[in-house]
Scaffold this active site. Structure first.
Site, PDB file in Angstrom:
ATOM      1  N   SER A 169       0.846  -1.205   0.000  1.00 59.90           N
ATOM      2  CA  SER A 169       0.000   0.000   0.000  1.00 59.90           C
ATOM      3  C   SER A 169       0.875   1.247   0.000  1.00 59.90           C
ATOM      4  CB  SER A 169      -0.872   0.017   1.251  1.00 59.90           C
ATOM      5  OG  SER A 169      -1.481   1.282   1.387  1.00 59.90           O
ATOM      6  N   TYR A 193      -0.988  -0.937   9.972  1.00 60.29           N
ATOM      7  CA  TYR A 193      -1.176  -1.250   8.547  1.00 60.29           C
ATOM      8  C   TYR A 193       0.091  -0.940   7.742  1.00 60.29           C
ATOM      9  CZ  TYR A 193      -3.760  -0.939   4.061  1.00 60.29           C
ATOM     10  OH  TYR A 193      -4.223  -1.097   2.782  1.00 60.29           O
ATOM     11  N   LYS A 237       2.404  -3.429   5.540  1.00 56.50           N
ATOM     12  CA  LYS A 237       2.510  -3.209   4.098  1.00 56.50           C
ATOM     13  C   LYS A 237       3.955  -3.003   3.653  1.00 56.50           C
ATOM     14  CE  LYS A 237      -1.791  -3.645   2.815  1.00 56.50           C
ATOM     15  NZ  LYS A 237      -2.208  -4.942   2.243  1.00 56.50           N
TER      16      LYS A 237
HETATM   17  P1  NAI Z   1     -12.094  -5.200   1.007  1.00 54.78           P
HETATM   18  O1  NAI Z   1     -12.423  -5.027   2.439  1.00 54.78           O
HETATM   19  O2  NAI Z   1     -13.150  -4.947  -0.001  1.00 54.78           O
HETATM   20  O3  NAI Z   1     -11.497  -6.645   0.731  1.00 54.78           O
HETATM   21  C1  NAI Z   1     -10.681  -7.330   1.647  1.00 54.78           C
HETATM   22  C2  NAI Z   1     -11.200  -8.745   1.737  1.00 54.78           C
HETATM   23  O4  NAI Z   1     -10.325  -9.526   2.572  1.00 54.78           O
HETATM   24  C3  NAI Z   1     -12.594  -8.817   2.365  1.00 54.78           C
HETATM   25  O5  NAI Z   1     -13.475  -9.483   1.484  1.00 54.78           O
HETATM   26  C4  NAI Z   1     -12.368  -9.582   3.663  1.00 54.78           C
HETATM   27  O6  NAI Z   1     -13.462 -10.401   4.036  1.00 54.78           O
HETATM   28  C5  NAI Z   1     -11.142 -10.411   3.330  1.00 54.78           C
HETATM   29  N1  NAI Z   1     -10.431 -10.848   4.527  1.00 54.78           N
HETATM   30  C6  NAI Z   1     -10.107 -10.096   5.607  1.00 54.78           C
HETATM   31  N2  NAI Z   1      -9.459 -10.828   6.519  1.00 54.78           N
HETATM   32  C7  NAI Z   1      -9.342 -12.088   6.006  1.00 54.78           C
HETATM   33  C8  NAI Z   1      -8.755 -13.284   6.484  1.00 54.78           C
HETATM   34  N3  NAI Z   1      -8.151 -13.328   7.664  1.00 54.78           N
HETATM   35  N4  NAI Z   1      -8.811 -14.389   5.686  1.00 54.78           N
HETATM   36  C9  NAI Z   1      -9.419 -14.338   4.480  1.00 54.78           C
HETATM   37  N5  NAI Z   1     -10.019 -13.227   3.995  1.00 54.78           N
HETATM   38  C10 NAI Z   1      -9.970 -12.111   4.738  1.00 54.78           C
HETATM   39  O7  NAI Z   1     -10.860  -4.222   0.723  1.00 54.78           O
HETATM   40  P2  NAI Z   1      -9.973  -3.954  -0.592  1.00 54.78           P
HETATM   41  O8  NAI Z   1      -9.840  -2.501  -0.714  1.00 54.78           O
HETATM   42  O9  NAI Z   1     -10.462  -4.744  -1.738  1.00 54.78           O
HETATM   43  O10 NAI Z   1      -8.543  -4.513  -0.118  1.00 54.78           O
HETATM   44  C11 NAI Z   1      -7.838  -5.551  -0.753  1.00 54.78           C
HETATM   45  C12 NAI Z   1      -6.368  -5.387  -0.438  1.00 54.78           C
HETATM   46  O11 NAI Z   1      -5.872  -4.193  -1.050  1.00 54.78           O
HETATM   47  C13 NAI Z   1      -6.054  -5.276   1.052  1.00 54.78           C
HETATM   48  O12 NAI Z   1      -4.860  -5.971   1.336  1.00 54.78           O
HETATM   49  C14 NAI Z   1      -5.842  -3.777   1.227  1.00 54.78           C
HETATM   50  O13 NAI Z   1      -5.042  -3.480   2.340  1.00 54.78           O
HETATM   51  C15 NAI Z   1      -5.175  -3.444  -0.088  1.00 54.78           C
HETATM   52  N6  NAI Z   1      -5.208  -2.030  -0.410  1.00 54.78           N
HETATM   53  C16 NAI Z   1      -6.383  -1.466  -0.828  1.00 54.78           C
HETATM   54  C17 NAI Z   1      -6.387  -0.127  -1.150  1.00 54.78           C
HETATM   55  C18 NAI Z   1      -7.596   0.531  -1.684  1.00 54.78           C
HETATM   56  O14 NAI Z   1      -7.480   1.718  -2.081  1.00 54.78           O
HETATM   57  N7  NAI Z   1      -8.741  -0.131  -1.757  1.00 54.78           N
HETATM   58  C19 NAI Z   1      -5.196   0.727  -0.964  1.00 54.78           C
HETATM   59  C20 NAI Z   1      -4.019   0.007  -0.595  1.00 54.78           C
HETATM   60  C21 NAI Z   1      -4.048  -1.324  -0.315  1.00 54.78           C
END
Ligand code: NAI
Length: 300
Positions: A153, A166, A170
Site C-alpha cells: 500500500s 497497517y 505493508k
Molecule cells: P475489502 O475489504 O473490499 O477486501 C478485503 C477482503 O479480505 C474482504 O473481502 C475480507 O473479508 C477479506 N479478509 C479479511 N481478513 C481475512 C482473512 N483473515 N482471511 C481471508 N479473507 C480475509 O478491501 P480492498 O480494498 O479490496 O482490499 C484488498 C487489499 O488491497 C487489502 O490488502 C488492502 O489493504 C489493499 N489495499 C487497498 C487499497 C484501496 O485503495 N482499496 C489501498 C491500498 C491497499
C-alpha cells in the site's frame, strides 16, 4: 495483439469475496484460470465470518462460464492457509498463482493504538501472506513455476496518519516480496507487489466521493493479472496502480558521504547535506550490490 490467457493455470486469490480480490478472481477466471476464491467473510475490521462472500463470487464465475471453488478459511492461521492450498490441489491438482490480497483495517492514531489492534492487522496482511505463500511454496518449487502477487500500500511505503499497524505490515510485504523473488528465481517463481488505490468498502469513507467511478477496482486488476501471467518478465518489484495510472516504486540509495577516518558526530553534522543527497540515486538489485560502495571505500 494476442490476448493474455491463463488456461491450464490454477490461481488462489485471498480476500476475494469483495473489492479488489473479487475483481482479480473474476478477471483471471474470465481468461481461463481455475480460481480458488478465498474469503473469511468478516467486516472491514475483520470481525465476524461468513462463507457467503466467497460463495457468491464462485457462483458469479460459474455463471459466466468459468471454473472456481470457494474457501472460507482464515489466512491469518496456519490451518486456514494450508487448508486453502489444499483446496486448490484437491479441486484442480496444483497451484500456479498466489494473490495475497486479504486485508483488514484497525486505524488509530499511534497514541491510542492497542497491542491487539497492531497484532490483528499484522496477522492478516503480513502473517497471512507469509502463511499462504509458505503453504504454496513447495508446490511452486517442485513444478518449477509460480507467480506471487502481494498487496502492499502507498500507506506502507510513504507512511499515513493513523495506520502504524497497517503501514508496518505493508512495508513488511515489500521486504517479503523482494526476498521471495531472490529465493524463487531459480525455480521460475516470480514475486511482485502492488500498492493500489481503489474505491472499495475499505476506502469508501477515506477517498473523495467524486473519485468513486474513476478509481474502480477494474483499474487495478490488469496489473495484478499481468504480474500473475507467464509472460511477466520481472520479479521483486513494487508498482503503484490506480485511477488509470501505473508506476514502479523504487527503493533507492543516495550517493552518501564516505571517509576512511573513524566517523565522528561532528563529521555527520558537517556532511549532513551530502548524507541526504538524492543526486544520483542508485537502485540495488540485492544486499551484495548495496554493500558495494562501502567495500569500495574500505579497499581503496
Ligand atoms: P475489502 O475489504 O473490499 O477486501 C478485503 C477482503 O479480505 C474482504 O473481502 C475480507 O473479508 C477479506 N479478509 C479479511 N481478513 C481475512 C482473512 N483473515 N482471511 C481471508 N479473507 C480475509 O478491501 P480492498 O480494498 O479490496 O482490499 C484488498 C487489499 O488491497 C487489502 O490488502 C488492502 O489493504 C489493499 N489495499 C487497498 C487499497 C484501496 O485503495 N482499496 C489501498 C491500498 C491497499
Amino acid at each position: 495483439m494476442s490476448e493474455l490467457r491463463y488456461d491450464g493455470r490454477v490461481a488462489v486469490v485471498t480476500g476475494a469475496g469483495h473489492g479488489l480480490g473479487r475483481q482479480h478472481a473474476l478477471e483471471l477466471a474470465a481468461r481461463g484460470a481455475k480460481v480458488v476464491v478465498n474469503d473469511l467473510g468478516g467486516d472491514r475490521s475483520g470481525v465476524g465470518a461468513s462463507a457467503g462472500p466467497a460463495q457468491d463470487v464462485v457462483e458469479e464465475i460459474v455463471k459466466n462460464g468459468g471454473e472456481a471453488v470457494a474457501d472460507a478459511g482464515n489466512v491469518a492461521t496456519p490451518e486456514g492457509a494450508s487448508g486453502l492450498i489444499k483446496t486448490a490441489v484437491d479441486a484442480f491438482g496444483k497451484v500456479d498463482v498466489v494473490i495475497n490480497n486479504a486485508g483488514i483495517l484497525r486505524d488509530k492514531s499511534f497514541k491510542n493504538m492497542s497491542v491487539d489492534e497492531f497484532d490483528a492487522v499484522i496477522a492478516v496482511h503480513l502473517r497471512g501472506s507469509f502463511l499462504v505463500s509458505s503453504a504454496a511454496w513447495s508446490h511452486l518449487r517442485e513444478q518449477g513455476y509460480g507467480r506471487i502477487v502481494n498487496t502492499s500500500s502507498p500507506a506502507g511505503l510513504f507512511g499515513n496518519f493513523g495506520q502504524a499497524n497497517y503501514a508496518t505490515a505493508k512495508m513488511g510485504l515489500v521486504g517479503f516480496t523482494k526476498t521471495l523473488a531472490h529465493e524463487g528465481a531459480k525455480y521460475n517463481i516470480k514475486a511482485n507487489a502492488i500498492a493500489p488505490v481503489a474505491w472499495t468498502r475499505m476506502t469508501e469513507d477515506l477517498l473523495p466521493a467524486d473519485f468513486a467511478e474513476k478509481v474502480g477496482v477494474d483499474q487495478v486488476t490488469p496489473l495484478v493479472a499481468y504480474l500473475a501471467h507467464e509472460e511477466n518478465p520481472d520479479s521483486g518489484q513494487v508498482y503503484t496502480v490506480g485511477g488509470g495510472r501505473i508506476a514502479k516504486i523504487f527503493v533507492a540509495e543516495g550517493p552518501g558521504y564516505g571517509q576512511q577516518e573513524t566517523l565522528t558526530v561532528e563529521a555527520v553534522r558537517d556532511n549532513w547535506a551530502a548524507i541526504n543527497s538524492a543526486d544520483p540515486l542508485t537502485v540495488f538489485a540485492n544486499v551484495g550490490e548495496q554493500m558495494g560502495p562501502m567495500i569500495q571505500l574500505l579497499t581503496s
